[in-house]
Write an enzyme that holds these catalytic residues in place. Structure first.
Site, PDB file in Angstrom:
ATOM      1  N   HIS A   4       1.053  -1.336   0.353  1.00 29.24           N
ATOM      2  CA  HIS A   4      -0.008  -0.407   0.267  1.00 29.24           C
ATOM      3  C   HIS A   4       0.654   1.162   0.243  1.00 29.24           C
ATOM      4  O   HIS A   4       1.806   1.107   0.811  1.00 29.24           O
ATOM      5  CB  HIS A   4      -0.806  -0.512   1.291  1.00 29.24           C
ATOM      6  CG  HIS A   4      -1.798  -0.817   1.063  1.00 29.24           C
ATOM      7  ND1 HIS A   4      -2.368  -1.535   2.765  1.00 29.24           N
ATOM      8  CD2 HIS A   4      -2.490  -1.694   0.528  1.00 29.24           C
ATOM      9  CE1 HIS A   4      -3.276  -2.743   2.006  1.00 29.24           C
ATOM     10  NE2 HIS A   4      -3.303  -3.258   1.153  1.00 29.24           N
ATOM     11  N   ASP A  48      -6.023  -5.660  -2.481  1.00 32.35           N
ATOM     12  CA  ASP A  48      -4.916  -7.071  -1.893  1.00 32.35           C
ATOM     13  C   ASP A  48      -4.776  -7.365  -3.401  1.00 32.35           C
ATOM     14  O   ASP A  48      -3.455  -7.335  -3.566  1.00 32.35           O
ATOM     15  CB  ASP A  48      -3.953  -6.761  -0.957  1.00 32.35           C
ATOM     16  CG  ASP A  48      -4.048  -5.630   0.153  1.00 32.35           C
ATOM     17  OD1 ASP A  48      -4.052  -4.251  -0.381  1.00 32.35           O
ATOM     18  OD2 ASP A  48      -3.877  -6.003   1.624  1.00 32.35           O
TER      19      ASP A  48
END
Length: 186
Positions: A62, A173
């Site tokens: 991230h 993700d």
């Protein structure tokens, strides 16, 4: 506290001095002046977050892009994780390279990840509690997720987490963009 500079410029591993006795332990986890002296800049943390995850959870990679980018000071207060930082600084000689460190409730290490790095971790214990300070507030419009298995970054997950057979990941993700897509967008 000792501060260890890692192979990618800007990344720093903080190792506290731990005082133990029959009652337990004590350590100083953060001192602003010593921290800023070690990183060579002022860092104003504005928020602290915590997450709890189970074995095999992989979070990341991230980052927030542009002016919303965040520096992070991360640690694992329960359990054990492998923490990853990927250099995405424009013009950096280590662009696209990563550093992996083990953070655990036993070693009490903290990992400083400067702005313009992607960040993630994998849980190696039954459960992990992860805490991190950030120097910029969450900005959903600037959020980005780089693919954890991007071949151009080539994170050695099988070596870092050899007994994790299946990653437990969010759909965000699982569907991160490639490093090439990130470069094209920025």
């Amino acid at each position: 506290m000792t501060f260890e500079k890692l192979s990618i410029d800007g990344l720093l591993l903080m190792k506290p001095r731990i005082f133990r006795d029959n009652r337990g332990y004590f350590f100083e986890s953060f001192r602003q002046k010593d921290f800023e002296d070690a990183v060579g800049q002022k860092v104003n943390f504005v928020q602290e977050n915590e997450s709890r995850s189970s074995f095999g959870v992989l979070r990341g990679l991230h980052l927030q892009k542009g002016d919303d980018s965040q520096a992070k000071l991360v640690r694992c207060v329960r359990g054990r994780i492998i923490d990853i930082a990927v250099d995405l600084r424009k013009g950096s000689s280590t662009f696209g390279q990563y550093e992996a460190v083990e953070l655990s409730e036993d070693n009490h290490f903290e990992f400083f990840v400067p702005r313009h790095f992607a960040h993630g971790y994998i849980v190696l214990s039954e459960e992990a509690v992860f805490q991190y300070k950030v120097d910029n507030l969450y900005a959903p419009q600037s959020e980005c997720c780089i693919s954890y298995d991007d071949p151009d970054i080539d994170i050695a997950w099988s070596e870092l987490a050899p007994y994790v057979e299946t990653f437990n990941m969010s759909s965000k993700d699982q569907n991160g963009i490639s490093l090439k897509e990130y470069i094209d967008q920025n």
